[in-house]
Motif scaffolding. Sequence first.
Motif, PDB file in Angstrom:
ATOM      1  N   TRP A   2      13.555   5.422   5.874  1.00  0.00           N
ATOM      2  CA  TRP A   2      12.313   4.778   6.305  1.00  0.00           C
ATOM      3  C   TRP A   2      11.179   5.007   5.317  1.00  0.00           C
ATOM      4  O   TRP A   2      10.320   4.149   5.142  1.00  0.00           O
ATOM      5  N   ALA A  36       4.194   0.125   8.556  1.00  0.00           N
ATOM      6  CA  ALA A  36       5.425   0.033   9.353  1.00  0.00           C
ATOM      7  C   ALA A  36       5.148   0.377  10.808  1.00  0.00           C
ATOM      8  O   ALA A  36       5.660  -0.273  11.719  1.00  0.00           O
ATOM      9  N   GLY A  40       5.450  -2.350  13.555  1.00  0.00           N
ATOM     10  CA  GLY A  40       6.402  -2.090  14.634  1.00  0.00           C
ATOM     11  C   GLY A  40       5.754  -2.160  16.003  1.00  0.00           C
ATOM     12  O   GLY A  40       6.321  -2.714  16.953  1.00  0.00           O
ATOM     13  N   SER A  43       5.012  -5.818  16.690  1.00  0.00           N
ATOM     14  CA  SER A  43       6.256  -6.530  16.947  1.00  0.00           C
ATOM     15  C   SER A  43       6.762  -6.283  18.370  1.00  0.00           C
ATOM     16  O   SER A  43       7.160  -7.211  19.061  1.00  0.00           O
ATOM     17  N   ASN A  49      11.647  -5.550  22.542  1.00  0.00           N
ATOM     18  CA  ASN A  49      12.629  -4.814  21.745  1.00  0.00           C
ATOM     19  C   ASN A  49      13.785  -5.748  21.395  1.00  0.00           C
ATOM     20  O   ASN A  49      14.901  -5.586  21.858  1.00  0.00           O
ATOM     21  N   THR A  53      14.754  -7.994  15.301  1.00  0.00           N
ATOM     22  CA  THR A  53      13.731  -7.290  14.536  1.00  0.00           C
ATOM     23  C   THR A  53      14.152  -5.868  14.210  1.00  0.00           C
ATOM     24  O   THR A  53      13.432  -5.162  13.525  1.00  0.00           O
ATOM     25  N   ASN A  54      15.311  -5.446  14.670  1.00  0.00           N
ATOM     26  CA  ASN A  54      15.792  -4.093  14.401  1.00  0.00           C
ATOM     27  C   ASN A  54      16.703  -4.025  13.175  1.00  0.00           C
ATOM     28  O   ASN A  54      17.179  -2.961  12.837  1.00  0.00           O
ATOM     29  N   SER A  59      13.097  -5.119   9.800  1.00  0.00           N
ATOM     30  CA  SER A  59      12.223  -3.949   9.740  1.00  0.00           C
ATOM     31  C   SER A  59      11.372  -3.962   8.486  1.00  0.00           C
ATOM     32  O   SER A  59      10.181  -3.636   8.521  1.00  0.00           O
ATOM     33  N   ALA A  63       7.342  -4.201   8.334  1.00  0.00           N
ATOM     34  CA  ALA A  63       6.582  -3.182   7.600  1.00  0.00           C
ATOM     35  C   ALA A  63       5.710  -3.831   6.536  1.00  0.00           C
ATOM     36  O   ALA A  63       4.567  -3.417   6.316  1.00  0.00           O
TER      37      ALA A  63
END
Length: 82
Positions: A2, A36, A40, A43, A49, A53-54, A59, A63
């Motif tokens: 990350w 990010a 996040g 989003s 969820n 988007t995961n 991601s 970000a």
Amino acid sequence: MWIIIGALAGWIGSKIMGTDARQGGLANIVIGIIGAVVGGFASRLFFGNDANTNSLLGSFLIALMGSCAVIFAWKTVSHRKA
């Protein structure tokens, strides 16, 4: 992983927003990580969820958008004259 995504998003975001010459590598990482988190949060607020988007690309794009938003907000606040 990350931190690398955040650093890359911060660097590309600074290129898009035209602030790369004024920032260093550490600032890019910090802005990317903050971006990010902001991206996040936004989003999940707007899309929930969602599994789309995961993904790694999703991601990164979130970000990147968050980084651009953080840079825009910083430029707006820091250029304000008292």
